[in-house]
Design a protein around this motif. Sequence first.
Motif, PDB file in Angstrom:
ATOM      1  N   LEU A   1       0.808  -1.216   0.000  1.00  0.00           N
ATOM      2  CA  LEU A   1       0.000   0.000   0.000  1.00  0.00           C
ATOM      3  C   LEU A   1       0.843   1.270   0.000  1.00  0.00           C
ATOM      4  N   ARG A   2       2.168   1.100   0.019  1.00  0.00           N
ATOM      5  CA  ARG A   2       3.094   2.235   0.008  1.00  0.00           C
ATOM      6  C   ARG A   2       2.761   3.242   1.114  1.00  0.00           C
ATOM      7  N   ARG A   3       2.736   2.745   2.321  1.00  0.00           N
ATOM      8  CA  ARG A   3       2.435   3.621   3.456  1.00  0.00           C
ATOM      9  C   ARG A   3       3.234   3.181   4.669  1.00  0.00           C
ATOM     10  N   LEU A   4       3.286   4.059   5.668  1.00  0.00           N
ATOM     11  CA  LEU A   4       3.930   3.758   6.942  1.00  0.00           C
ATOM     12  C   LEU A   4       2.915   3.127   7.893  1.00  0.00           C
ATOM     13  N   PRO A   5       3.397   2.454   8.945  1.00  0.00           N
ATOM     14  CA  PRO A   5       2.466   1.896   9.937  1.00  0.00           C
ATOM     15  C   PRO A   5       1.579   2.982  10.536  1.00  0.00           C
ATOM     16  N   GLN A   6       0.386   2.570  10.942  1.00  0.00           N
ATOM     17  CA  GLN A   6      -0.573   3.494  11.533  1.00  0.00           C
ATOM     18  C   GLN A   6      -1.180   2.876  12.784  1.00  0.00           C
ATOM     19  N   GLY A   7      -1.681   3.722  13.680  1.00  0.00           N
ATOM     20  CA  GLY A   7      -2.458   3.276  14.831  1.00  0.00           C
ATOM     21  C   GLY A   7      -1.775   2.179  15.619  1.00  0.00           C
ATOM     22  N   ARG A   8      -2.495   1.049  15.803  1.00  0.00           N
ATOM     23  CA  ARG A   8      -2.002  -0.060  16.613  1.00  0.00           C
ATOM     24  C   ARG A   8      -0.889  -0.847  15.922  1.00  0.00           C
ATOM     25  N   GLU A   9      -0.577  -0.526  14.650  1.00  0.00           N
ATOM     26  CA  GLU A   9       0.472  -1.262  13.949  1.00  0.00           C
ATOM     27  C   GLU A   9       1.854  -0.968  14.525  1.00  0.00           C
ATOM     28  N   TRP A  10       2.073   0.285  14.965  1.00  0.00           N
ATOM     29  CA  TRP A  10       3.365   0.612  15.581  1.00  0.00           C
ATOM     30  C   TRP A  10       3.622  -0.209  16.843  1.00  0.00           C
ATOM     31  N   PRO A  11       2.665  -0.261  17.806  1.00  0.00           N
ATOM     32  CA  PRO A  11       2.891  -1.109  18.983  1.00  0.00           C
ATOM     33  C   PRO A  11       3.124  -2.570  18.620  1.00  0.00           C
ATOM     34  N   ALA A  12       2.434  -3.073  17.589  1.00  0.00           N
ATOM     35  CA  ALA A  12       2.621  -4.466  17.185  1.00  0.00           C
ATOM     36  C   ALA A  12       4.050  -4.708  16.720  1.00  0.00           C
ATOM     37  N   ILE A  13       4.577  -3.799  15.911  1.00  0.00           N
ATOM     38  CA  ILE A  13       5.942  -3.961  15.405  1.00  0.00           C
ATOM     39  C   ILE A  13       6.958  -3.871  16.538  1.00  0.00           C
ATOM     40  N   ILE A  14       6.790  -2.892  17.405  1.00  0.00           N
ATOM     41  CA  ILE A  14       7.720  -2.720  18.525  1.00  0.00           C
ATOM     42  C   ILE A  14       7.678  -3.925  19.457  1.00  0.00           C
ATOM     43  N   ALA A  15       6.457  -4.396  19.764  1.00  0.00           N
ATOM     44  CA  ALA A  15       6.322  -5.559  20.642  1.00  0.00           C
ATOM     45  C   ALA A  15       6.939  -6.797  20.007  1.00  0.00           C
ATOM     46  N   ALA A  16       6.712  -6.985  18.700  1.00  0.00           N
ATOM     47  CA  ALA A  16       7.261  -8.157  18.011  1.00  0.00           C
ATOM     48  C   ALA A  16       8.789  -8.132  18.026  1.00  0.00           C
ATOM     49  N   LEU A  17       9.370  -6.994  17.705  1.00  0.00           N
ATOM     50  CA  LEU A  17      10.831  -6.891  17.668  1.00  0.00           C
ATOM     51  C   LEU A  17      11.436  -7.068  19.055  1.00  0.00           C
TER      52      LEU A  17
END
Length: 301
Positions: free
Chosen positions: A120-136
């Motif tokens: 979709l050529r976009r940056l993470p939004q909303g709850r997607e940022w916490p998901a990425i940080i938590a996963a990493l």
Amino acid sequence: MTAHDTDRGKALPMLALLAGNAALALGPWLVRLADTGPVAAGFWRVALALPLVALIALANRQALTSHSPRLTGLALAGGVFFGFDIAAWHLGIGETRLANAVLFGNAGSVVLMCWAFIALRRLPQGREWPAIIAALTGAAILLGRSLEIAQSNFIGDLFCLLAGLLYAGYLLTAQDARKVMGGWAVLTWAGMASALVLLGTALVLGETIMPRDWTPLLILAFSSQIVGQGLLVYALRHFSPLIIGIALLTQPAVAAAVGWWRFDEILLPLDFLGIALVGSALVLARMAQPKVLAAKPPEPA
């Protein structure tokens, strides 16, 4: 319809959702019990269940033939991803702790979410940022703990992470075929391709193919390919992605209990923190998954 009837109507799908996740979580234990090689166990898991999967597809009026070559090709290509997914996961199961194997093996949800950012050529939004940080963060903790235990555990984690990546490839490759052919029909075609991939990989690795004891493999094929898949197919349409994501946490809980009970795999507080973080990421990513699977790569300019 009364509230009591509504509660009863939800009870059976919820039981199916939890039981399906539990059945899938027992898979790694059965892989370890098999007296074949781990990839060969994956071959038998798929091959033994394949005739019954085909019958279920036909019983659900999902035709196995008369589809376009494109759709059949997508299902077969998805099966190649699925075969290498099982191969990588089964190799990892033999090296790392069961809880890690199940968590990292389910990492496909996070991979799909990240794929959407590219599609979709976009940056993470909303709850997607916490998901990425938590996963990493959670993955770093669990990988670090595995490295403390043994290098082989760390390598096992990497195999299971690779399996999660390959499973995302399977979902993305086969999604168009699944919409037209139906889930069981796609699983039949994908099973044929994945069985060949698994058998070929097991032979290249020099694994023992023929078992002396068929019991673990028969249970593995029935519980993973039929019971687990079937119960989830039935249950998923009854719940929101949030409930499905939370129920997914049944898998690492069951795997951790079996690992402690049968293999003396002790989890420390730091392990539980890593599991909680990765589990939270899987829940958040699962909530975004329907949107991700609907996303199409942009047409070239």
